[in-house]
Write a protein that holds these residues in place. Structure first.
Motif, PDB file in Angstrom:
ATOM      1  N   SER A   1       0.843  -1.182   0.000  1.00  0.00           N
ATOM      2  CA  SER A   1       0.000   0.000   0.000  1.00  0.00           C
ATOM      3  C   SER A   1       0.886   1.242   0.000  1.00  0.00           C
ATOM      4  O   SER A   1       0.554   2.258  -0.585  1.00  0.00           O
ATOM      5  CB  SER A   1      -0.957   0.006   1.181  1.00  0.00           C
ATOM      6  N   GLU A   2       2.043   1.127   0.640  1.00  0.00           N
ATOM      7  CA  GLU A   2       2.966   2.266   0.597  1.00  0.00           C
ATOM      8  C   GLU A   2       3.557   2.425  -0.799  1.00  0.00           C
ATOM      9  O   GLU A   2       3.986   3.493  -1.176  1.00  0.00           O
ATOM     10  CB  GLU A   2       4.138   2.083   1.570  1.00  0.00           C
ATOM     11  N   SER A   3       3.615   1.307  -1.532  1.00  0.00           N
ATOM     12  CA  SER A   3       4.392   1.370  -2.759  1.00  0.00           C
ATOM     13  C   SER A   3       3.536   1.488  -4.023  1.00  0.00           C
ATOM     14  O   SER A   3       4.043   1.317  -5.117  1.00  0.00           O
ATOM     15  CB  SER A   3       5.306   0.151  -2.850  1.00  0.00           C
ATOM     16  N   ILE A   4       2.241   1.760  -3.906  1.00  0.00           N
ATOM     17  CA  ILE A   4       1.459   1.986  -5.132  1.00  0.00           C
ATOM     18  C   ILE A   4       1.892   3.316  -5.732  1.00  0.00           C
ATOM     19  O   ILE A   4       1.822   4.354  -5.077  1.00  0.00           O
ATOM     20  CB  ILE A   4      -0.066   2.001  -4.865  1.00  0.00           C
ATOM     21  N   ALA A   5       2.362   3.268  -6.967  1.00  0.00           N
ATOM     22  CA  ALA A   5       2.880   4.486  -7.588  1.00  0.00           C
ATOM     23  C   ALA A   5       2.149   4.732  -8.898  1.00  0.00           C
ATOM     24  O   ALA A   5       1.844   3.793  -9.632  1.00  0.00           O
ATOM     25  CB  ALA A   5       4.377   4.344  -7.845  1.00  0.00           C
ATOM     26  N   ARG A   6       1.849   5.972  -9.151  1.00  0.00           N
ATOM     27  CA  ARG A   6       1.151   6.335 -10.386  1.00  0.00           C
ATOM     28  C   ARG A   6       2.171   6.576 -11.497  1.00  0.00           C
ATOM     29  O   ARG A   6       3.173   7.266 -11.296  1.00  0.00           O
ATOM     30  CB  ARG A   6       0.317   7.582 -10.117  1.00  0.00           C
ATOM     31  N   ILE A   7       1.868   6.013 -12.658  1.00  0.00           N
ATOM     32  CA  ILE A   7       2.728   6.194 -13.828  1.00  0.00           C
ATOM     33  C   ILE A   7       2.026   7.166 -14.783  1.00  0.00           C
ATOM     34  O   ILE A   7       0.889   6.913 -15.203  1.00  0.00           O
ATOM     35  CB  ILE A   7       2.951   4.851 -14.553  1.00  0.00           C
ATOM     36  N   GLY A   8       2.697   8.266 -15.114  1.00  0.00           N
ATOM     37  CA  GLY A   8       2.080   9.229 -16.023  1.00  0.00           C
ATOM     38  C   GLY A   8       2.738   9.258 -17.392  1.00  0.00           C
ATOM     39  O   GLY A   8       2.197   9.813 -18.345  1.00  0.00           O
ATOM     40  N   ASP A   9       3.886   8.623 -17.486  1.00  0.00           N
ATOM     41  CA  ASP A   9       4.669   8.664 -18.723  1.00  0.00           C
ATOM     42  C   ASP A   9       4.934   7.239 -19.195  1.00  0.00           C
ATOM     43  O   ASP A   9       5.541   6.442 -18.465  1.00  0.00           O
ATOM     44  CB  ASP A   9       6.007   9.373 -18.390  1.00  0.00           C
ATOM     45  N   PRO A  10       4.477   6.906 -20.410  1.00  0.00           N
ATOM     46  CA  PRO A  10       4.676   5.535 -20.906  1.00  0.00           C
ATOM     47  C   PRO A  10       6.151   5.129 -20.948  1.00  0.00           C
ATOM     48  O   PRO A  10       6.455   3.932 -20.950  1.00  0.00           O
ATOM     49  CB  PRO A  10       4.111   5.583 -22.330  1.00  0.00           C
ATOM     50  N   ASP A  11       7.047   6.111 -20.951  1.00  0.00           N
ATOM     51  CA  ASP A  11       8.474   5.793 -20.993  1.00  0.00           C
ATOM     52  C   ASP A  11       9.111   5.700 -19.611  1.00  0.00           C
ATOM     53  O   ASP A  11      10.338   5.583 -19.492  1.00  0.00           O
ATOM     54  CB  ASP A  11       9.215   6.842 -21.833  1.00  0.00           C
ATOM     55  N   ASP A  12       8.307   5.760 -18.584  1.00  0.00           N
ATOM     56  CA  ASP A  12       8.828   5.649 -17.219  1.00  0.00           C
ATOM     57  C   ASP A  12       9.667   4.368 -17.093  1.00  0.00           C
ATOM     58  O   ASP A  12       9.188   3.277 -17.384  1.00  0.00           O
ATOM     59  CB  ASP A  12       7.633   5.614 -16.253  1.00  0.00           C
TER      60      ASP A  12
ATOM     61  N   GLU B   1       7.709  -9.874  -9.870  1.00  0.00           N
ATOM     62  CA  GLU B   1       8.593  -8.716  -9.759  1.00  0.00           C
ATOM     63  C   GLU B   1       7.839  -7.411  -9.574  1.00  0.00           C
ATOM     64  O   GLU B   1       8.217  -6.569  -8.765  1.00  0.00           O
ATOM     65  CB  GLU B   1       9.479  -8.604 -11.003  1.00  0.00           C
ATOM     66  N   LYS B   2       6.812  -7.197 -10.381  1.00  0.00           N
ATOM     67  CA  LYS B   2       6.049  -5.959 -10.288  1.00  0.00           C
ATOM     68  C   LYS B   2       4.696  -6.132 -10.950  1.00  0.00           C
ATOM     69  O   LYS B   2       4.481  -7.074 -11.712  1.00  0.00           O
ATOM     70  CB  LYS B   2       6.813  -4.795 -10.915  1.00  0.00           C
ATOM     71  N   ILE B   3       3.804  -5.209 -10.620  1.00  0.00           N
ATOM     72  CA  ILE B   3       2.424  -5.281 -11.108  1.00  0.00           C
ATOM     73  C   ILE B   3       2.066  -3.933 -11.719  1.00  0.00           C
ATOM     74  O   ILE B   3       2.452  -2.891 -11.189  1.00  0.00           O
ATOM     75  CB  ILE B   3       1.466  -5.618  -9.936  1.00  0.00           C
ATOM     76  N   LEU B   4       1.341  -3.969 -12.842  1.00  0.00           N
ATOM     77  CA  LEU B   4       0.901  -2.727 -13.492  1.00  0.00           C
ATOM     78  C   LEU B   4      -0.587  -2.836 -13.792  1.00  0.00           C
ATOM     79  O   LEU B   4      -1.020  -3.742 -14.508  1.00  0.00           O
ATOM     80  CB  LEU B   4       1.683  -2.506 -14.794  1.00  0.00           C
ATOM     81  N   LEU B   5      -1.355  -1.912 -13.227  1.00  0.00           N
ATOM     82  CA  LEU B   5      -2.815  -1.996 -13.325  1.00  0.00           C
ATOM     83  C   LEU B   5      -3.438  -0.729 -13.895  1.00  0.00           C
ATOM     84  O   LEU B   5      -2.919   0.374 -13.703  1.00  0.00           O
ATOM     85  CB  LEU B   5      -3.424  -2.198 -11.928  1.00  0.00           C
TER      86      LEU B   5
ATOM     87  N   VAL C   1      -7.818  -1.145  -9.371  1.00  0.00           N
ATOM     88  CA  VAL C   1      -7.122  -1.371  -8.099  1.00  0.00           C
ATOM     89  C   VAL C   1      -8.073  -1.809  -6.976  1.00  0.00           C
ATOM     90  O   VAL C   1      -7.834  -2.816  -6.303  1.00  0.00           O
ATOM     91  CB  VAL C   1      -6.332  -0.113  -7.675  1.00  0.00           C
ATOM     92  N   ALA C   2      -9.157  -1.078  -6.816  1.00  0.00           N
ATOM     93  CA  ALA C   2     -10.063  -1.374  -5.702  1.00  0.00           C
ATOM     94  C   ALA C   2     -10.603  -2.803  -5.801  1.00  0.00           C
ATOM     95  O   ALA C   2     -10.609  -3.549  -4.813  1.00  0.00           O
ATOM     96  CB  ALA C   2     -11.216  -0.368  -5.690  1.00  0.00           C
ATOM     97  N   GLY C   3     -10.998  -3.208  -7.002  1.00  0.00           N
ATOM     98  CA  GLY C   3     -11.576  -4.543  -7.185  1.00  0.00           C
ATOM     99  C   GLY C   3     -10.571  -5.676  -7.034  1.00  0.00           C
ATOM    100  O   GLY C   3     -10.954  -6.840  -6.951  1.00  0.00           O
ATOM    101  N   LEU C   4      -9.287  -5.348  -7.003  1.00  0.00           N
ATOM    102  CA  LEU C   4      -8.257  -6.390  -6.931  1.00  0.00           C
ATOM    103  C   LEU C   4      -7.610  -6.477  -5.542  1.00  0.00           C
ATOM    104  O   LEU C   4      -6.553  -7.101  -5.395  1.00  0.00           O
ATOM    105  CB  LEU C   4      -7.178  -6.139  -7.984  1.00  0.00           C
ATOM    106  N   ALA C   5      -8.238  -5.879  -4.561  1.00  0.00           N
ATOM    107  CA  ALA C   5      -7.646  -5.832  -3.218  1.00  0.00           C
ATOM    108  C   ALA C   5      -7.236  -7.226  -2.749  1.00  0.00           C
ATOM    109  O   ALA C   5      -6.126  -7.437  -2.238  1.00  0.00           O
ATOM    110  CB  ALA C   5      -8.623  -5.196  -2.242  1.00  0.00           C
TER     111      ALA C   5
ATOM    112  N   ASP D   1       6.969  -6.051  -0.836  1.00  0.00           N
ATOM    113  CA  ASP D   1       8.074  -5.537  -1.648  1.00  0.00           C
ATOM    114  C   ASP D   1       7.887  -5.747  -3.159  1.00  0.00           C
ATOM    115  O   ASP D   1       8.798  -5.478  -3.937  1.00  0.00           O
ATOM    116  CB  ASP D   1       9.416  -6.125  -1.178  1.00  0.00           C
ATOM    117  N   VAL D   2       6.714  -6.222  -3.560  1.00  0.00           N
ATOM    118  CA  VAL D   2       6.405  -6.276  -4.990  1.00  0.00           C
ATOM    119  C   VAL D   2       5.669  -4.982  -5.337  1.00  0.00           C
ATOM    120  O   VAL D   2       4.535  -4.781  -4.914  1.00  0.00           O
ATOM    121  CB  VAL D   2       5.532  -7.506  -5.336  1.00  0.00           C
ATOM    122  N   PRO D   3       6.296  -4.083  -6.081  1.00  0.00           N
ATOM    123  CA  PRO D   3       5.669  -2.788  -6.318  1.00  0.00           C
ATOM    124  C   PRO D   3       4.438  -2.886  -7.222  1.00  0.00           C
ATOM    125  O   PRO D   3       4.396  -3.725  -8.132  1.00  0.00           O
ATOM    126  CB  PRO D   3       6.761  -1.961  -6.993  1.00  0.00           C
ATOM    127  N   VAL D   4       3.472  -2.043  -6.938  1.00  0.00           N
ATOM    128  CA  VAL D   4       2.253  -1.964  -7.735  1.00  0.00           C
ATOM    129  C   VAL D   4       2.214  -0.592  -8.395  1.00  0.00           C
ATOM    130  O   VAL D   4       2.303   0.430  -7.708  1.00  0.00           O
ATOM    131  CB  VAL D   4       0.996  -2.165  -6.855  1.00  0.00           C
TER     132      VAL D   4
END
Lengths: 277, 277
Positions: B4-15, B60-64, B69-73, B82-85
């Motif tokens: 929950s601490e590590s949910i990060a928003r991606i705004g750039d497709p090249d991130d 390794e990581k999750i991209l949603l 997000v809410a429906g996948l709790a 430690d698996v970033p979302v």
């Protein structure tokens, strides 16, 4: 060879003689005026056979990649000479279709008539095996149901009004042309189709992961019908309440068999029970 | 909920944090560095379970898609913190993936180790059912084989070196995640795999439309293996000569069953014969 006089070369993707093949991927989703696209060598052969049988389907025209013509002599000979054959280069053909057609074999067919479930049932032999499908909107699954029906010698397929058209290009291709050989009707509710089946003496078995009888154990009968629904929602509760239910036994777990595979296994068992195989 | 601490928003497709998800459709065909893309809710859940079991696969990581997000709790809670979302809008997610991702659920997984056929066979239980696949290059068919193997409780799948990687995105999706649960090895020739199976006491049955024993009639044994090939060319003559052959009975006709359905029917019969179902 068919239409050897009438093989014509198409150089312009906008040529009106092949307008029905324009952008077939998009049109795949529309289903209209009783026409359909047959794709690939095997389906072409099945269309020739259906045309020759007469009554239900007719071939209108054929469009081939130029380098496929020689290899298809046998298939083309199956069509009467008044079915025109057009050929085009890969570039023109792809421009016509709207995507890369690596098989390079297309035909336009025509459904001459539809039949209702009751017409179809009235013509069944004394011993019969019928598939009744409910709510199958996926072209792959519709195609697979027909392929399995043909593989196990089913006499007819009844599609309720919420099933998609099995003549859609992709469904027809996945069926390997079985849509042109296994008699079917599309329309009505699943309830009315099952009532018609019961009234014509069919033992109706609804396939469900929670079915009460293992599919190998259902008693043989001269007339049997298998009811199959979608993978996700399955069959309506009403159907499961009113009719006997069968299941394909599986290892315990969260997910069930693919719908097409489950239907294939059930048909194999029912055809075996009837002594057809 | 996980990370929950590590949910990060991606705004750039090249991130760079989500670079592994770029253009996944093209990369689907490359298979490299032991990583794979898991797609959809069910496969995400299977990846969490595989990660928790440890040893073979790790997440390794999750991209949603942001609105998923809410429906996948519940699913997200299955992953360690430690698996970033990462979350993104539909426009950004589609730009990342290179096509429209209507499910909006992606994860990156990692294969921690490969095992050889002989390692796998050495760990089988006393009673076992194994699928040996030969030359399956189609992702749908590989996925279906795993789905069927899981449905009927097979203990292992051996893929020869000419089979495609079952961790390809589409194969994994079609398997509904079964590639992450059914132990498998990939490599070697079909001949060496079958020799290993015979040496570990398996009754080997090669599936072919021209097989000599109907699949319902093969005698049960504590250890059984089903050999399955492609729809087109089938199994090599050498395999059909050396091992006993079985067929799925069908109505007479030109075309045969779909390879996945035939394998499903054969596994169902073998699992039934072994009293597993």
């Amino acid at each position: 060879m068919s239409g050897s006089e009438s093989i014509a070369r198409i150089g312009d993707p906008d040529d009106p003689r092949i307008v029905e093949f324009r952008n077939i991927r998009e049109r795949d989703l529309t289903g209209r005026d009783n026409r359909f696209i047959a794709e690939g060598t095997v389906v072409l052969r099945m269309l020739a056979a259906a045309h020759a049988r007469g009554g239900t389907f007719a071939a209108e025209k054929i469009l081939l990649l130029e380098n496929r013509v020689a290899g298809l002599a046998e298939e083309l000979a199956g069509f009467p000479a008044d079915v025109p054959v057009y050929v085009a280069s890969a570039a023109v053909l792809d421009a016509v279709a709207g995507f890369h057609l690596h098989r390079g074999v297309l035909a336009l067919g025509h459904r001459l008539r539809r039949q209702s479930a009751s017409e179809l049932l009235a013509r069944l032999p004394e011993r019969s095996l019928v598939v009744a499908a409910c709510g199958i909107a996926n072209h792959d699954n519709i195609g697979s149901i027909f392929r399995n029906a043909a593989a196990f010698g089913a006499d007819a397929v009844l599609l309720d009004e919420t099933c998609c058209d099995p003549l859609y290009r992709k469904a027809l291709r996945v069926s390997v042309g079985a849509v042109l050989t296994v008699p079917y009707a599309r329309g009505g509710t699943i309830e009315s189709n099952l009532r018609d089946l019961a009234e014509t003496g069919h033992d109706v078995w609804a396939l469900s992961p929670s079915g009460s009888t293992e599919i190998r154990s259902i008693p043989p009968a001269a007339r049997m019908a298998l009811v199959t629904g979608t993978e996700g929602t399955g069959l309506p509760e009403e159907v499961l309440r009113r009719f006997r239910t069968a299941r394909v036994a599986q290892a315990p777990g969260l997910d069930s068999l693919n719908a097409a595979t489950a239907t294939g296994i059930a048909l194999y068992e029912m055809a075996t029970a009837q002594g057809r195989l």
